[in-house]
Design a protein around this motif. Structure first.
Motif, PDB file in Angstrom:
ATOM      1  N   LYS A   1       0.844  -1.203   0.000  1.00 58.66           N
ATOM      2  CA  LYS A   1       0.000   0.000   0.000  1.00 58.66           C
ATOM      3  C   LYS A   1       0.875   1.247   0.000  1.00 58.66           C
ATOM      4  N   CYS A   2       0.534   2.189  -0.867  1.00 51.53           N
ATOM      5  CA  CYS A   2       1.250   3.467  -0.897  1.00 51.53           C
ATOM      6  C   CYS A   2       0.524   4.445   0.029  1.00 51.53           C
ATOM      7  N   GLY A   3       1.261   5.094   0.889  1.00 47.13           N
ATOM      8  CA  GLY A   3       0.632   6.019   1.850  1.00 47.13           C
ATOM      9  C   GLY A   3       0.942   7.470   1.552  1.00 47.13           C
ATOM     10  N   ILE A   4       1.301   7.778   0.317  1.00 50.26           N
ATOM     11  CA  ILE A   4       1.673   9.170   0.021  1.00 50.26           C
ATOM     12  C   ILE A   4       0.446  10.033  -0.249  1.00 50.26           C
ATOM     13  N   CYS A   5      -0.457   9.509  -1.062  1.00 48.62           N
ATOM     14  CA  CYS A   5      -1.680  10.300  -1.237  1.00 48.62           C
ATOM     15  C   CYS A   5      -2.890   9.476  -0.821  1.00 48.62           C
ATOM     16  N   GLU A   6      -4.019  10.152  -0.684  1.00 50.09           N
ATOM     17  CA  GLU A   6      -5.216   9.526  -0.117  1.00 50.09           C
ATOM     18  C   GLU A   6      -5.843   8.487  -1.033  1.00 50.09           C
ATOM     19  N   ILE A   7      -5.327   8.344  -2.243  1.00 49.67           N
ATOM     20  CA  ILE A   7      -5.865   7.290  -3.113  1.00 49.67           C
ATOM     21  C   ILE A   7      -5.487   5.923  -2.524  1.00 49.67           C
ATOM     22  N   GLY A   8      -4.285   5.863  -1.939  1.00 51.59           N
ATOM     23  CA  GLY A   8      -3.870   4.639  -1.232  1.00 51.59           C
ATOM     24  C   GLY A   8      -3.781   3.416  -2.115  1.00 51.59           C
ATOM     25  N   CYS A   9      -3.094   3.517  -3.222  1.00 51.33           N
ATOM     26  CA  CYS A   9      -2.994   2.390  -4.167  1.00 51.33           C
ATOM     27  C   CYS A   9      -2.307   1.179  -3.544  1.00 51.33           C
ATOM     28  N   GLN A  10      -2.725   0.009  -3.997  1.00 49.31           N
ATOM     29  CA  GLN A  10      -1.954  -1.215  -3.744  1.00 49.31           C
ATOM     30  C   GLN A  10      -0.973  -1.314  -4.915  1.00 49.31           C
ATOM     31  N   VAL A  11       0.282  -1.083  -4.652  1.00 44.16           N
ATOM     32  CA  VAL A  11       1.268  -1.052  -5.744  1.00 44.16           C
ATOM     33  C   VAL A  11       1.914  -2.427  -5.869  1.00 44.16           C
ATOM     34  N   PRO A  12       1.725  -3.107  -6.999  1.00 42.63           N
ATOM     35  CA  PRO A  12       2.316  -4.441  -7.139  1.00 42.63           C
ATOM     36  C   PRO A  12       3.832  -4.379  -7.345  1.00 42.63           C
TER      37      PRO A  12
ATOM     38  N   TYR B   1       2.954  -0.388 -10.898  1.00 44.34           N
ATOM     39  CA  TYR B   1       2.873   0.990 -10.423  1.00 44.34           C
ATOM     40  C   TYR B   1       1.471   1.344  -9.983  1.00 44.34           C
ATOM     41  N   GLY B   2       1.401   2.452  -9.250  1.00 47.67           N
ATOM     42  CA  GLY B   2       0.111   2.926  -8.753  1.00 47.67           C
ATOM     43  C   GLY B   2      -0.566   3.811  -9.776  1.00 47.67           C
ATOM     44  N   LYS B   3      -1.668   4.462  -9.365  1.00 50.67           N
ATOM     45  CA  LYS B   3      -2.473   5.256 -10.311  1.00 50.67           C
ATOM     46  C   LYS B   3      -1.651   6.350 -10.994  1.00 50.67           C
ATOM     47  N   CYS B   4      -0.734   6.951 -10.255  1.00 52.56           N
ATOM     48  CA  CYS B   4       0.052   8.041 -10.830  1.00 52.56           C
ATOM     49  C   CYS B   4       1.125   7.546 -11.797  1.00 52.56           C
ATOM     50  N   ARG B   5       1.364   6.255 -11.818  1.00 53.46           N
ATOM     51  CA  ARG B   5       2.384   5.626 -12.674  1.00 53.46           C
ATOM     52  C   ARG B   5       3.797   6.114 -12.360  1.00 53.46           C
ATOM     53  N   MET B   6       3.955   6.696 -11.183  1.00 49.77           N
ATOM     54  CA  MET B   6       5.282   7.196 -10.819  1.00 49.77           C
ATOM     55  C   MET B   6       5.875   6.443  -9.629  1.00 49.77           C
ATOM     56  N   MET B   7       5.029   5.730  -8.903  1.00 46.42           N
ATOM     57  CA  MET B   7       5.509   4.957  -7.752  1.00 46.42           C
ATOM     58  C   MET B   7       5.487   3.477  -8.104  1.00 46.42           C
ATOM     59  N   THR B   8       6.523   2.784  -7.667  1.00 44.01           N
ATOM     60  CA  THR B   8       6.585   1.355  -7.907  1.00 44.01           C
ATOM     61  C   THR B   8       7.027   0.666  -6.621  1.00 44.01           C
TER      62      THR B   8
ATOM     63  N   CYS C   1       0.677  12.344 -12.636  1.00 42.14           N
ATOM     64  CA  CYS C   1      -0.242  12.957 -11.684  1.00 42.14           C
ATOM     65  C   CYS C   1      -1.093  11.865 -11.050  1.00 42.14           C
ATOM     66  N   ASN C   2      -1.530  12.121  -9.823  1.00 43.36           N
ATOM     67  CA  ASN C   2      -2.418  11.166  -9.152  1.00 43.36           C
ATOM     68  C   ASN C   2      -3.883  11.433  -9.509  1.00 43.36           C
ATOM     69  N   PHE C   3      -4.178  12.576 -10.146  1.00 45.53           N
ATOM     70  CA  PHE C   3      -5.537  12.899 -10.571  1.00 45.53           C
ATOM     71  C   PHE C   3      -5.671  12.655 -12.085  1.00 45.53           C
TER      72      PHE C   3
HETATM   73  S1  SF4 Z   1      -1.542   7.698  -6.890  1.00 43.93           S
HETATM   74 FE1  SF4 Z   1       0.674   7.449  -6.677  1.00 43.93          FE
HETATM   75  S2  SF4 Z   1       1.152   8.646  -4.836  1.00 43.93           S
HETATM   76 FE2  SF4 Z   1      -1.048   8.306  -4.786  1.00 43.93          FE
HETATM   77  S3  SF4 Z   1      -1.312   6.435  -3.574  1.00 43.93           S
HETATM   78 FE3  SF4 Z   1      -1.231   5.816  -5.734  1.00 43.93          FE
HETATM   79  S4  SF4 Z   1       0.925   5.306  -6.072  1.00 43.93           S
HETATM   80 FE4  SF4 Z   1       0.830   6.507  -4.189  1.00 43.93          FE
END
Ligand code: SF4
Length: 580
Positions: free
Chosen positions: A2-13, A17-24, A68-70
């Motif tokens: 789980k990514c705890g940087i933004c409130e979307i809180g993606c489960q990053v495999p 990558y998460g929704k923003c495609r910048m975190m792995t 971007c996360n949005f």
């Molecule tokens: S959008 Fe990016 S920063 Fe936000 S929770 Fe998902 S991976 Fe983390």
């Protein structure tokens, strides 16, 4: 994980990558895909961010990354926000120490992360902010404000200023941007304000969303009525729908409403409007005068010493006003950079260049060769446009489609020019927004007027802005144009323009004779669609020679280069033509 940087809180495999495609995730550790990597790294004036009540006129090092996360429609940074797969080649790696050295070397007061959200480069930005503070630099950023409480708390000790861009008030408004609720953004603004960080709030004014802005303003004023509030008039950059664009006059009316709650409401993206000025909160006198300086940007043109009013009042401004203004060069600064990427992208769309590998190589080449500098000069010249198409077509393997587009544009230009060699040249003035905002002498549109057999009076201007300057009434009257064109889609409809001239006693020949013309829904700059704008100008200046059927011409152009018929409502959209 789980990514705890933004409130979307993606489960990053792992390795995904998460929704923003910048975190792995690598080896069970959350990490950035492109650490310490930046798409822009150059000085700007802080009004370009824009931040208006924090060290006005000072120079800051602008940094941005990508992603971007949005996922908001009509995002002005869309090309960067969505470029993680097609354009990672524009990212340059630079360790934080070097970024700080660059800021100091360039004489910057601090570092400002903007254009995309620092959330998606969180670890890099946190390192950079910490080091910048150790080197006595100020640090700030613009953001959608969706950080988790923990991530925000980690940043606060190293943050001096923040501009939060609101998407609306309700959860529904945020759901349209791909996130569930609006609550975290309001929570974070409150927390930053209470922590003593200088905050400014911004919100896009889309037609029909006035009530959302009023509710945001209500929340902001509950913290302090002195927090600067920036109304960003929606302009359909990229491929957004034209129908959501309010006129400048409509956005001004909204600002007047919001001023009942807030002391400083500013209006952006509205050339010629005086709602960028800072007024004395007590007597209403003008303390700082600003003008439009590109998308979401402004620049100071005059100010009273220390921004103090003759009545003794001073608005809440953090830091002193720098005497000397810093003006960015060419496409460098704020959203002008993303606009430049967008213009190049518009050509790629027309020539069907969508092979990801080749497009990625092209962006790498453009960045490595510092092409944006050259592009800024050449994109102002209709005759040089063919060379831009050639370069892009060659690099992406779309030479046939490139030739076709280039030939169409060059043949049309030559045909119009050849018929206007010996004609009487009407004296034309090119405005953007309200009448007194004149496009720069060397702008593309002024060259279109000359190509279509007019004398463009803007060529007499010595001062320069981005993309123009505010004239005095005397300068405008002395020009006395026979005919006026208004750039842009709906910023200032002809009727509003005419009313403004009557109310401000700007009775030049063009106004007296009702010879004021807009371009809706055609283009006059940037996208290859400008060739349609050229035909429209030729029709208007010389109806005795030209009789282009604009609906038919536009339809043929759209079918040929966008694979779709022309539709006024969706004229801003384009689709890749089929590869040939
Ligand atoms: S959008 Fe990016 S920063 Fe936000 S929770 Fe998902 S991976 Fe983390």
């Amino acid at each position: 994980m789980k990514c705890g940087i933004c409130e979307i809180g993606c489960q990053v495999p792992e390795n995904g990558y998460g929704k923003c495609r910048m975190m792995t995730a690598r080896g069970g550790v959350l990490t950035e895909r492109y650490p310490d990597s930046y798409s822009t790294l150059f000085p700007i004036s802080i009004e370009t961010l824009p931040t208006l009540h924090f060290y006005p006129n000072h120079k800051f090092l602008q940094v941005s990354s990508m992603g971007c996360n949005f996922s908001c429609t009509g995002c002005i940074s869309e090309i960067l926000a969505r470029g993680t797969e097609s354009m990672p080649a524009v990212l340059k790696q630079m360790p934080p120490q070097k970024v700080v050295e660059k800021a100091v070397h360039e004489g910057c007061k601090g570092i400002a992360f903007c254009l995309n959200d620092p959330t998606v480069s969180f670890f890099s930005f946190l390192k950079l902010a910490r080091l910048a503070k150790e080197n006595n630099l100020l640090v700030g950023f613009s953001t959608n404000g969706y950080l988790t409480e923990q991530a925000l708390e980690a940043l606060i000790p190293f943050t001096d200023f923040v501009n939060i861009g609101f998407k609306g008030f309700t959860d529904e408004a945020y759901q349209a941007c791909g996130v569930p609720t609006s609550g975290p953004v309001f929570r974070n603004l409150k927390r930053l304000f209470e922590a003593g960080v200088h905050v400014e709030a911004a919100a896009i004014h889309m037609k029909g969303f006035e009530a959302e802005l009023a509710r945001i303003a209500g929340f902001v004023s509950s913290l302090s009525r002195c927090i600067p509030f920036q109304v960003m008039r929606f302009v359909p950059f990229g491929e957004a729908d034209i129908e959501f664009e309010p006129t400048i006059r409509e956005s001004e009316a909204l600002c007047a409403e919001l001023e009942k709650e807030l002391a400083h409401v500013y209006l952006f993206n509205s050339p010629g409007s005086d709602r960028l000025n800072t007024l004395c909160p007590d007597c209403g006198g003008t303390l700082i005068t600003r003008e439009f300086f590109g998308p979401m940007g402004s620049r100071i043109t005059a100010h009273l010493p220390k921004a103090r009013c003759a009545c003794g009042s001073r608005p809440v401004i953090t830091g002193e006003v720098a005497e000397k203004r810093y003006d960015e060069h060419g496409f460098f600064g704020g959203y002008r950079t993303t606009r430049a990427f967008e213009m190049l992208h518009a050509i790629l769309v027309c020539i069907g260049a969508h092979d990801p590998e080749k497009v990625s190589e092209l962006w790498f080449d453009l960045v490595q060769t510092d092409y944006l500098k050259e592009f800024h000069e050449t994109v102002q010249l209709p005759d040089a446009y063919g060379a831009i198409i050639d370069r892009l077509a060659l690099k992406t393997g779309c030479t046939e489609a490139g030739h076709q587009l280039k030939n169409f544009i060059q043949n049309t230009l030559a045909r119009i020019r050849s018929k206007t060699l010996d004609v009487d040249r009407p004296r034309v003035y090119y405005a953007m927004g309200y009448p007194l905002f004149a496009l720069n002498a060397e702008r593309f549109e002024t060259n279109l007027v000359e190509a279509a057999g007019g004398e463009c009076l803007n060529k007499q201007l010595k001062r320069k802005g981005k993309p123009g300057v505010t004239l005095t009434r005397e300068e405008f009257m002395a020009m006395n144009p026979d005919l006026i064109f208004i750039s842009g889609f709906l910023s200032c409809p002809v009727s509003d323009f005419y009313d403004y001239c009557i109310r401000h006693d700007l009775l030049v020949n063009a106004v007296k004779n009702n010879r004021i013309y807009g371009h809706f829904p055609l283009w006059d700059f940037g996208s290859p669609r400008w060739v349609l704008g050229l035909m429209h100008i030729a029709n208007t200046l010389h109806p005795e020679i030209f009789d282009f059927d604009m609906e038919k011409e536009a339809d043929e152009f759209y079918r040929e280069f966008f694979n779709q018929p022309f539709d006024r409502k969706t004229a801003n959209r384009s689709f890749y033509r089929a590869s040939r």
